[in-house]
Design a protein around this motif. Structure first.
Motif, PDB file in Angstrom:
ATOM      1  N   GLN A  40       0.841  -1.212   0.000  1.00 46.97           N
ATOM      2  CA  GLN A  40       0.000   0.000   0.000  1.00 46.97           C
ATOM      3  C   GLN A  40       0.867   1.250   0.000  1.00 46.97           C
ATOM      4  N   VAL A  41       1.926   1.229   0.814  1.00 52.66           N
ATOM      5  CA  VAL A  41       2.842   2.381   0.858  1.00 52.66           C
ATOM      6  C   VAL A  41       3.452   2.595  -0.532  1.00 52.66           C
ATOM      7  N   GLN A  42       3.878   1.488  -1.157  1.00 53.34           N
ATOM      8  CA  GLN A  42       4.474   1.588  -2.506  1.00 53.34           C
ATOM      9  C   GLN A  42       3.478   2.245  -3.465  1.00 53.34           C
ATOM     10  N   LYS A  43       2.238   1.778  -3.436  1.00 60.46           N
ATOM     11  CA  LYS A  43       1.238   2.321  -4.363  1.00 60.46           C
ATOM     12  C   LYS A  43       1.018   3.818  -4.117  1.00 60.46           C
ATOM     13  N   ILE A  44       0.878   4.182  -2.847  1.00 59.62           N
ATOM     14  CA  ILE A  44       0.607   5.596  -2.537  1.00 59.62           C
ATOM     15  C   ILE A  44       1.794   6.469  -2.948  1.00 59.62           C
ATOM     16  N   SER A  45       3.014   5.970  -2.704  1.00 58.59           N
ATOM     17  CA  SER A  45       4.174   6.813  -3.044  1.00 58.59           C
ATOM     18  C   SER A  45       4.333   6.927  -4.563  1.00 58.59           C
ATOM     19  N   ILE A  46       4.060   5.846  -5.298  1.00 61.08           N
ATOM     20  CA  ILE A  46       4.169   5.955  -6.773  1.00 61.08           C
ATOM     21  C   ILE A  46       3.012   6.797  -7.319  1.00 61.08           C
ATOM     22  N   ASP A  47       1.832   6.701  -6.693  1.00 57.25           N
ATOM     23  CA  ASP A  47       0.708   7.555  -7.114  1.00 57.25           C
ATOM     24  C   ASP A  47       1.095   9.035  -7.016  1.00 57.25           C
ATOM     25  N   LYS A  48       1.925   9.375  -6.025  1.00 58.59           N
ATOM     26  CA  LYS A  48       2.365  10.782  -5.901  1.00 58.59           C
ATOM     27  C   LYS A  48       3.161  11.188  -7.139  1.00 58.59           C
ATOM     28  N   ARG A  49       4.007  10.250  -7.644  1.00 54.00           N
ATOM     29  CA  ARG A  49       4.769  10.565  -8.861  1.00 54.00           C
ATOM     30  C   ARG A  49       3.819  10.698 -10.048  1.00 54.00           C
ATOM     31  N   LEU A  50       2.796   9.830 -10.097  1.00 53.98           N
ATOM     32  CA  LEU A  50       1.854   9.888 -11.219  1.00 53.98           C
ATOM     33  C   LEU A  50       1.106  11.220 -11.184  1.00 53.98           C
ATOM     34  N   GLN A  51       0.796  11.680  -9.948  1.00 49.16           N
ATOM     35  CA  GLN A  51       0.142  12.991  -9.833  1.00 49.16           C
ATOM     36  C   GLN A  51       1.063  14.118 -10.297  1.00 49.16           C
ATOM     37  N   ARG A  52       2.372  13.891 -10.215  1.00 48.89           N
ATOM     38  CA  ARG A  52       3.322  14.916 -10.693  1.00 48.89           C
ATOM     39  C   ARG A  52       3.580  14.777 -12.194  1.00 48.89           C
ATOM     40  N   GLY A  53       2.871  13.843 -12.863  1.00 52.62           N
ATOM     41  CA  GLY A  53       2.951  13.774 -14.319  1.00 52.62           C
ATOM     42  C   GLY A  53       3.633  12.545 -14.888  1.00 52.62           C
ATOM     43  N   GLU A  54       4.215  11.705 -14.014  1.00 54.07           N
ATOM     44  CA  GLU A  54       4.843  10.494 -14.547  1.00 54.07           C
ATOM     45  C   GLU A  54       3.760   9.483 -14.950  1.00 54.07           C
ATOM     46  N   LYS A  55       4.137   8.550 -15.819  1.00 53.21           N
ATOM     47  CA  LYS A  55       3.181   7.528 -16.288  1.00 53.21           C
ATOM     48  C   LYS A  55       3.642   6.148 -15.859  1.00 53.21           C
ATOM     49  N   LEU A  56       2.710   5.330 -15.431  1.00 55.84           N
ATOM     50  CA  LEU A  56       3.026   3.950 -15.070  1.00 55.84           C
ATOM     51  C   LEU A  56       3.201   3.152 -16.364  1.00 55.84           C
ATOM     52  N   ILE A  57       4.394   2.574 -16.574  1.00 55.12           N
ATOM     53  CA  ILE A  57       4.611   1.869 -17.846  1.00 55.12           C
ATOM     54  C   ILE A  57       5.052   0.424 -17.650  1.00 55.12           C
ATOM     55  N   GLY A  58       5.073  -0.046 -16.428  1.00 55.23           N
ATOM     56  CA  GLY A  58       5.450  -1.437 -16.259  1.00 55.23           C
ATOM     57  C   GLY A  58       5.781  -1.792 -14.830  1.00 55.23           C
ATOM     58  N   LEU A  59       6.496  -2.871 -14.716  1.00 59.47           N
ATOM     59  CA  LEU A  59       6.739  -3.449 -13.404  1.00 59.47           C
ATOM     60  C   LEU A  59       8.067  -4.195 -13.388  1.00 59.47           C
ATOM     61  N   LYS A  60       8.737  -4.179 -12.257  1.00 54.49           N
ATOM     62  CA  LYS A  60       9.984  -4.940 -12.114  1.00 54.49           C
ATOM     63  C   LYS A  60       9.819  -6.029 -11.067  1.00 54.49           C
ATOM     64  N   MET A  61      10.402  -7.179 -11.366  1.00 56.11           N
ATOM     65  CA  MET A  61      10.432  -8.247 -10.383  1.00 56.11           C
ATOM     66  C   MET A  61      11.771  -8.206  -9.658  1.00 56.11           C
ATOM     67  N   GLY A  62      11.776  -8.627  -8.423  1.00 54.56           N
ATOM     68  CA  GLY A  62      13.020  -8.656  -7.659  1.00 54.56           C
ATOM     69  C   GLY A  62      13.189  -9.973  -6.933  1.00 54.56           C
ATOM     70  N   PHE A  63      14.434 -10.313  -6.662  1.00 53.58           N
ATOM     71  CA  PHE A  63      14.794 -11.555  -5.969  1.00 53.58           C
ATOM     72  C   PHE A  63      14.273 -12.787  -6.705  1.00 53.58           C
ATOM     73  N   THR A  64      14.444 -12.777  -8.017  1.00 53.00           N
ATOM     74  CA  THR A  64      14.080 -13.953  -8.816  1.00 53.00           C
ATOM     75  C   THR A  64      15.318 -14.813  -9.089  1.00 53.00           C
TER      76      THR A  64
END
Ligand code: OOG
Ligand code: MG
Length: 258
Positions: A40-64
């Protein structure tokens, strides 16, 4: 959780990323974030960037890969969000001033031609791939000393800060065991195989579809999905050219400036 709520924690994480000033790990305070609160924290913090004009274009996996799990002493797969502002063009430059203590790692990227979510088979994941490319991810923990618990790192967008994608090619070859290496100028700093990524990077797409569904999300047509690093990450140094070379998929590089 004790006194701080997810909104306040998201502001702290977003502020650390903006100001490039590292923060204490939340797990070292009296706060106890659950994994679902961390997402939830991740979503809210990235939503702040989207509100500043950035666009969500994908996703990264980690520890694979085991190499990454071992380097960071964590064992569970995680994911983070990619925005257009994080993309660095292949052959472009990054400045160390834009990060706290950045590292770089060799990866494989997929671009999707259809949506994917929930429990999908390897074949369904293959069928959703429009193109594949060699890639590198720039990770930059907003926590002091690049140390964190699983919940801390998830709250911090799974350390994702930048990514570079090489030339996209049609997914008509077996990419499950390609040699992949990363060089700083002409010195090889990491080498391995794409097999290190869950024995086949496409399996990372299967896991991504499963994990995002737990948060009610869908991997969208057109998105870029980073499969996770095949090797341990390397700290970026000033004035080097970082190149990622693969046997069959080609190569890409970026220049690092002060
Ligand atoms: C967490 C992100 C891990 C990968 O490719 O395994 C990751 C970190 O190591 O800071 O991006
Ligand atoms: Mg990575």
């Amino acid at each position: 959780m004790s006194s701080l709520d997810v909104e306040t924690i998201a502001e702290i994480v977003d502020g650390a990323a903006k100001r490039r000033i590292p923060i204490e790990q939340f797990s070292k305070t009296e706060l106890t974030l659950s994994l679902s609160q961390a997402y939830q924290v991740q979503k809210i913090s990235i939503d702040k960037r989207l509100q500043r004009g950035e666009k969500l274009i994908g996703l990264k996996m980690g520890f694979t890969s085991r190499a990454k799990m071992t380097q960071m002493c964590l064992r569970d797969m995680i994911w983070g969000r990619l925005t257009d502002a994080m993309e660095v063009s292949s052959g472009g430059s990054v400045s160390l001033k834009d990060y706290v203590h950045p590292r770089i790692e060799p990866e494989v990227a997929f671009r999707l031609k259809s949506d994917l979510t929930g429990s999908v088979s390897l074949q369904e994941a293959i069928d959703a791939i429009e193109a594949v490319a060699p890639a590198m991810e720039i990770i930059d923990s907003r926590y002091k000393n690049f140390e964190f618990s699983l919940e801390d790192v998830v709250a911090d967008n799974s350390s994702s800060s930048g990514f570079v994608v090489g030339e996209w090619v049609a997914p008509d070859q077996d990419i499950s065991d390609l040699a992949i290496k990363m060089l700083f100028d002409d010195q090889v700093v990491q080498c391995g195989s794409t097999a290190a990524i869950l024995e086949n990077p496409v399996q990372s797409l299967v896991e991504a579809a499963r994990l995002v569904a737990l948060e009610g999300m869908v991997l969208k047509k057109g998105w870029v999905i980073l499969a996770g690093s095949a090797t341990a990450a390397e700290a970026l140094r000033p004035n080097v050219r970082v190149t990622c070379e693969t046997d069959e998929l080609g190569s890409l590089y970026i220049n690092v400036i002060d």
